[in-house]
Design a protein around this motif. Sequence first.
Motif, short mmCIF file in Angstrom:
data_model
loop_
_atom_site.label_atom_id
_atom_site.label_comp_id
_atom_site.label_asym_id
_atom_site.label_seq_id
_atom_site.Cartn_x
_atom_site.Cartn_y
_atom_site.Cartn_z
N ASP A 170 -29.03 4.93 -44.67
CA ASP A 170 -29.04 4.66 -43.33
C ASP A 170 -29.73 5.92 -42.63
N TYR A 177 -26.01 13.69 -42.80
CA TYR A 177 -25.81 14.25 -44.22
C TYR A 177 -27.10 14.37 -44.95
N VAL A 234 -23.97 -2.69 -43.68
CA VAL A 234 -25.56 -3.27 -43.41
C VAL A 234 -26.48 -2.63 -44.66
N THR A 257 -20.31 4.55 -46.14
CA THR A 257 -19.94 5.69 -45.43
C THR A 257 -19.52 5.29 -43.93
N ALA A 261 -16.94 -0.45 -45.16
CA ALA A 261 -17.62 -0.21 -46.32
C ALA A 261 -16.73 0.03 -47.34
N VAL A 265 -16.35 -3.70 -48.55
CA VAL A 265 -17.69 -4.05 -49.12
C VAL A 265 -17.72 -3.52 -50.56
N LYS A 270 -20.56 -8.47 -54.09
CA LYS A 270 -21.75 -9.39 -53.63
C LYS A 270 -22.38 -8.62 -52.16
N LYS A 279 -25.27 -15.74 -40.62
CA LYS A 279 -25.09 -14.43 -41.18
C LYS A 279 -24.77 -14.65 -42.86
N ASN A 280 -25.32 -13.73 -43.57
CA ASN A 280 -25.21 -13.69 -45.07
C ASN A 280 -25.53 -14.86 -45.79
N1 LIG Z 1 -20.94 -7.54 -49.09
C1 LIG Z 1 -19.52 -7.58 -48.68
O1 LIG Z 1 -18.86 -7.60 -49.39
C2 LIG Z 1 -19.25 -7.32 -47.41
C3 LIG Z 1 -17.98 -7.30 -46.89
C4 LIG Z 1 -17.76 -7.06 -45.65
C5 LIG Z 1 -18.74 -6.76 -44.63
N2 LIG Z 1 -20.16 -6.95 -45.26
C6 LIG Z 1 -21.12 -6.63 -44.07
O2 LIG Z 1 -21.20 -5.20 -43.67
C7 LIG Z 1 -21.59 -5.17 -42.37
C8 LIG Z 1 -20.77 -4.38 -41.67
O3 LIG Z 1 -20.62 -3.19 -42.26
P1 LIG Z 1 -20.09 -1.77 -41.26
O4 LIG Z 1 -19.07 -2.14 -40.51
O5 LIG Z 1 -20.08 -0.78 -42.29
O6 LIG Z 1 -21.44 -1.74 -40.26
P2 LIG Z 1 -22.85 -0.89 -40.36
O7 LIG Z 1 -23.57 -0.64 -41.73
O8 LIG Z 1 -23.66 -1.51 -39.29
O9 LIG Z 1 -22.30 0.76 -39.79
C9 LIG Z 1 -21.75 0.59 -38.48
C10 LIG Z 1 -22.56 1.82 -37.71
O10 LIG Z 1 -22.08 2.93 -37.97
C11 LIG Z 1 -23.48 3.73 -38.46
N3 LIG Z 1 -22.78 4.73 -39.65
C12 LIG Z 1 -22.73 4.16 -40.91
N4 LIG Z 1 -21.96 5.33 -41.36
C13 LIG Z 1 -21.91 6.34 -40.57
C14 LIG Z 1 -21.21 7.58 -40.59
N5 LIG Z 1 -20.72 8.10 -41.65
N6 LIG Z 1 -21.28 8.42 -39.52
C15 LIG Z 1 -21.92 8.06 -38.37
N7 LIG Z 1 -22.46 6.62 -38.22
C16 LIG Z 1 -22.31 5.94 -39.32
C17 LIG Z 1 -24.48 2.89 -38.62
O11 LIG Z 1 -25.63 3.11 -38.45
C18 LIG Z 1 -23.98 1.74 -37.73
O12 LIG Z 1 -24.56 2.02 -36.39
C19 LIG Z 1 -21.97 -6.61 -42.14
O13 LIG Z 1 -23.36 -6.93 -41.96
C20 LIG Z 1 -21.12 -7.49 -43.07
O14 LIG Z 1 -21.73 -8.63 -43.15
C21 LIG Z 1 -20.29 -7.01 -46.30
#
Ligand SMILES: NC(=O)c1ccc[n+]([C@@H]2O[C@H](COP(=O)([O-])OP(=O)(O)OC[C@H]3O[C@@H](n4cnc5c(N)ncnc54)[C@H](O)[C@@H]3O)[C@@H](O)[C@H]2O)c1
Length: 492
Positions: A170, A177, A234, A257, A261, A265, A270, A279-280
């Motif tokens: 990202d 980092y 994401v 991070t 997640a 996640v 998945k 979505k997804n």
């Molecule tokens: N695959 C799965 O099992 C699963 C489960 C739950 C959610 N999801 C998916 O995950 C997504 C949501 O994930 P999320 O909440 O992590 O959101 P994200 O990945 O969008 O991150 C949230 C925000 O934080 C920022 N960011 C990330 N790490 C950072 C850090 N350490 N410091 C500062 N900023 C940081 C990102 O750039 C973003 O703006 C959704 O798309 C959802 O569908 C997937």
Amino acid sequence: MSVPAKGRIAFTGPSTEPVLVRQVDETEWVQIGTAGAARCEAPPNEGAALRRYLEGIFEDLPHARYLVLVSDHIAGVLDRPGYLTTVASRPVFALPPSALRAGELPFSYPIATSSRSALLYRFGPTPGLRYVGERDVSYDVLQSRGPIFDPADPTLADALEGRPVFIVVDRRVDAAYGAAMRAYAAQFLDCVGTFRFDALESAKSLHNVEQICKAAYDAGLPRNGVLVGVGGGVTLDQAGLAAALYRRGVRFARVPTTLVAIVDVAVGIKQGVNAHGGKNILGTFYPAYTCINDITFLASLSHAAIASGIAEIIKMAIICDPLLFVMLELDGATMLASSFQQPATATDVIVRAQIAMMDQLQDNLYEENHARFVDLGHTFSPALEKRSGYRLPHGDAVGIDMVLSSAIALELGLCDRILFERLVALLRSVGLPVSHPTLDRELAIAALAGTRTHRGGNLNLVVPRDIGAVTFLSEVDPRTIDAALAEIARLS
Ligand SMILES: NC(=O)c1ccc[n+]([C@@H]2O[C@H](COP(=O)([O-])OP(=O)(O)OC[C@H]3O[C@@H](n4cnc5c(N)ncnc54)[C@H](O)[C@@H]3O)[C@@H](O)[C@H]2O)c1
């Protein structure tokens, strides 16, 4: 943590009765399966499940000296034509189906020289073998001892085992980092390239996945390489899908991070991207072989993103961990304020949430069963997010959904008012809303209908009975929705 392997082999044909069809020179021949056996996914000479199955056949046929499996797939992967393996001290052979379609018994094979075996044929329109049950899955979810890119911490380098590595990160994480990550990679990893991108929910797409695959290809990531995703959900969703597709699948490692997640996640297998307005909609079940959590990443995360993660932790607490709920009641506000760097119990909360999630997922990793307790908070929330044009954060929507689900349970006498009030108080203490102006009868009823379709015709609405115990509802009367919404409206 790891997920135990399970699996068994079963016939797909309607008849399970062996039928003797031919005798040759007082020789009884055994044939098991037909061309359908090609669908056996277990590596034939490695699959413990296949071996157990073959042992069972020999027990049923005490006079058989050997068995013949008929399968293009199995016959095609043999080092030596014909001979497959030895089970219970008796040989098992594999033949291509063409040998039987030609109407000939394969006298030219070594089995022809054996005697006193039986030819077993299974009649039916689609006879064959099918591999049934969970695939062999085992993956690690590790906690790093310190910052993951600290040269003193070998966790990441050890996990990547010296393989060629391609990092997908990202851009926002890279800004904070990236320097440490590159220094670590230069010193400890065989890093063939890095792909930085804006990990936006609004752009979570197959297009990005393709871009990642192209970058990995241009960098020369080989089949034995590892694609490492560094970012929030994401990023990990898109990197994981790319890992599943690139060269038909390369190893995938996750470095989450965000709090979402880490607690959500990272524990499952998945990944998906948004498509066709949903979505997804496109995705895979493709286990990362390793995931390394480093909660120091959370220090730079926005409070909104931390709160989203807390909503998912509260969900797990309500499903199965009352102590986790109490830990959040005691220290949730401090954890939010310090981005989970304080107090010392913050790490325990994360680990408890992960264990709770693993407990819930492990018997249904591939989600063949659509009745899932972890769907608590995920019935009304997609509709709320959609109606807000995705401006309402996911965690806020999950919290509001849990309040409505609890109000429904309260109206039905499934839970008591104390639960409802504790949930509302906890959400508020960590800055999460308990209602939203767009939450109304029409949205709730439409969400129930949409959910029923999504879950294959069964509503399976998850509602709490207690802190740490939930149940499913198969129907919700609109009058119950009205009463639940009225209950929420009374919250000042
Ligand atoms: N695959 C799965 O099992 C699963 C489960 C739950 C959610 N999801 C998916 O995950 C997504 C949501 O994930 P999320 O909440 O992590 O959101 P994200 O990945 O969008 O991150 C949230 C925000 O934080 C920022 N960011 C990330 N790490 C950072 C850090 N350490 N410091 C500062 N900023 C940081 C990102 O750039 C973003 O703006 C959704 O798309 C959802 O569908 C997937």
